[in-house]
Design a protein around this motif. Structure first.
Motif, PDB file in Angstrom:
ATOM      1  N   TYR A   6       1.097  -1.117   0.121  1.00 19.04           N
ATOM      2  CA  TYR A   6       0.132  -0.027   0.097  1.00 19.04           C
ATOM      3  C   TYR A   6       0.334   1.389   0.159  1.00 19.04           C
ATOM      4  O   TYR A   6       0.174   2.024   0.267  1.00 19.04           O
ATOM      5  CB  TYR A   6      -0.937  -0.162   1.493  1.00 19.04           C
ATOM      6  CG  TYR A   6      -2.523  -1.230   1.422  1.00 19.04           C
ATOM      7  CD1 TYR A   6      -2.732  -1.104   0.081  1.00 19.04           C
ATOM      8  CD2 TYR A   6      -1.738  -2.195   2.248  1.00 19.04           C
ATOM      9  CE1 TYR A   6      -3.560  -2.537   0.536  1.00 19.04           C
ATOM     10  CE2 TYR A   6      -3.202  -2.519   2.225  1.00 19.04           C
ATOM     11  CZ  TYR A   6      -3.615  -3.542   1.267  1.00 19.04           C
ATOM     12  OH  TYR A   6      -4.649  -4.360   1.279  1.00 19.04           O
ATOM     13  N   ARG A  48      -4.974   2.755   0.985  1.00 21.28           N
ATOM     14  CA  ARG A  48      -5.630   1.910   0.162  1.00 21.28           C
ATOM     15  C   ARG A  48      -7.215   3.048   0.037  1.00 21.28           C
ATOM     16  O   ARG A  48      -7.345   3.643   0.612  1.00 21.28           O
ATOM     17  CB  ARG A  48      -5.476   0.733   0.709  1.00 21.28           C
ATOM     18  CG  ARG A  48      -6.760   0.285   1.932  1.00 21.28           C
ATOM     19  CD  ARG A  48      -6.336  -0.442   2.309  1.00 21.28           C
ATOM     20  NE  ARG A  48      -7.421  -0.841   3.495  1.00 21.28           N
ATOM     21  CZ  ARG A  48      -7.250  -2.097   4.243  1.00 21.28           C
ATOM     22  NH1 ARG A  48      -6.586  -3.298   4.598  1.00 21.28           N
ATOM     23  NH2 ARG A  48      -7.908  -2.289   5.320  1.00 21.28           N
ATOM     24  N   HIS A  52     -11.414  -3.188   0.739  1.00 16.70           N
ATOM     25  CA  HIS A  52     -10.677  -2.040   0.606  1.00 16.70           C
ATOM     26  C   HIS A  52     -10.028  -2.795  -1.194  1.00 16.70           C
ATOM     27  O   HIS A  52      -9.923  -4.231  -0.866  1.00 16.70           O
ATOM     28  CB  HIS A  52      -9.637  -1.924   1.403  1.00 16.70           C
ATOM     29  CG  HIS A  52      -9.112  -3.388   1.542  1.00 16.70           C
ATOM     30  ND1 HIS A  52      -8.677  -3.872   1.499  1.00 16.70           N
ATOM     31  CD2 HIS A  52     -10.253  -3.919   3.317  1.00 16.70           C
ATOM     32  CE1 HIS A  52      -8.664  -5.180   2.618  1.00 16.70           C
ATOM     33  NE2 HIS A  52      -9.385  -5.115   3.684  1.00 16.70           N
ATOM     34  N   GLU A 107      -6.158  -1.908  -3.552  1.00 15.60           N
ATOM     35  CA  GLU A 107      -4.605  -1.427  -3.637  1.00 15.60           C
ATOM     36  C   GLU A 107      -5.307  -0.335  -4.828  1.00 15.60           C
ATOM     37  O   GLU A 107      -4.509   0.873  -4.038  1.00 15.60           O
ATOM     38  CB  GLU A 107      -3.966  -2.405  -4.114  1.00 15.60           C
ATOM     39  CG  GLU A 107      -3.485  -3.055  -3.350  1.00 15.60           C
ATOM     40  CD  GLU A 107      -2.504  -4.466  -3.715  1.00 15.60           C
ATOM     41  OE1 GLU A 107      -1.668  -3.582  -4.741  1.00 15.60           O
ATOM     42  OE2 GLU A 107      -2.072  -5.243  -3.213  1.00 15.60           O
ATOM     43  N   ASP A 108      -5.657  -0.591  -5.954  1.00 14.71           N
ATOM     44  CA  ASP A 108      -5.848   0.857  -7.112  1.00 14.71           C
ATOM     45  C   ASP A 108      -7.746   0.775  -7.085  1.00 14.71           C
ATOM     46  O   ASP A 108      -8.013  -0.797  -6.683  1.00 14.71           O
ATOM     47  CB  ASP A 108      -5.041  -0.001  -8.010  1.00 14.71           C
ATOM     48  CG  ASP A 108      -5.110   1.830  -8.711  1.00 14.71           C
ATOM     49  OD1 ASP A 108      -5.100   2.779  -8.324  1.00 14.71           O
ATOM     50  OD2 ASP A 108      -4.007   1.313  -9.545  1.00 14.71           O
TER      51      ASP A 108
END
Length: 218
Positions: free
Chosen positions: A9, A98, A185, A187-188
């Motif tokens: 992250y 994130r 959630h 990372e991108d």
């Protein structure tokens, strides 16, 4: 050395492109003069929240337009874009960050948008999460102060002791907003999931979403 769970992250993503010079320059400019990390995060939060007008009516779903580096070169954005920029900025500051996504039901102040979307549920609303003091905190640098005052709700403030996620009630105690579904959630930006959920919930607009082009809903 074994990678920490939070290390991923801190890395740039395609949309959270913290390695882009325009994003790095933005963070440096907005946090200069602050020595402590907490104050840098605070400055970044308000720079994103109030420096870009929240605009859910002008939407460009092309991949390039949704990158953090694209937002810093204009003065408006919607929740996903603004949260993406804050996450990229936090990573530049060395704070694991994130993206989180949820469906939100608004109870006031969105009549025009509801008419267009044919529902009062806003799909794939974006917010940010940062790892601070060994826990994940939710932050929403999305709704600019002037908009909140117009809608008679308190702006969501930057805080590091609890989540700052949504305005449940307006200033008069009336129901304002509630979360109806959590996607989790990431990372991108999960682009394919994002686009498919928009098309599924707003089928009358699906053709526009699939094209990935600029949409003006006003």
């Amino acid at each position: 050395m074994q990678e920490k769970i939070t290390d991923r992250y801190l890395k740039p993503g395609y949309f959270t492109n913290s390695d882009h010079p325009d994003v790095q320059d933005f963070v440096i400019e907005k946090t200069k003069g602050h020595e402590h990390l907490e104050y840098k995060l605070n400055a970044l939060y308000y720079a994103v929240r109030d420096g870009f007008k929240y605009d859910p009516y002008t939407l460009d779903f092309s991949k390039e337009a949704m990158r953090a580096s694209h937002l810093v070169n204009r003065d408006y954005g919607y929740c996903v874009e603004k949260s993406c920029l804050f996450v990229a900025g936090a990573r530049i500051l060395g704070v694991p960050a994130r993206l989180g996504f949820a469906n939100v039901r608004n109870h006031i102040g969105t009549a025009k948008l509801e008419e267009i979307l044919q529902t009062n549920t806003l799909v794939f609303h974006g917010y940010a999460e940062i790892f601070w003091n060994d826990r994940w905190l939710k932050l929403t640098p999305v709704f600019n102060e002037s908009l909140c005052h117009m809608l008679n709700v308190e702006p969501l403030a930057f805080q590091l002791d609890d989540d700052s996620i949504f305005q449940e009630y307006d200033k008069n105690g009336g129901k304002f907003m509630e979360y109806t579904h959590q996607y989790g959630h990431f990372e991108d930006i999960p682009y394919e999931l994002f686009m498919s959920e928009l098309a599924a919930h707003y089928p009358h607009l699906a053709e526009n979403f699939q094209d990935g082009k600029l949409i003006k809903l006003k």
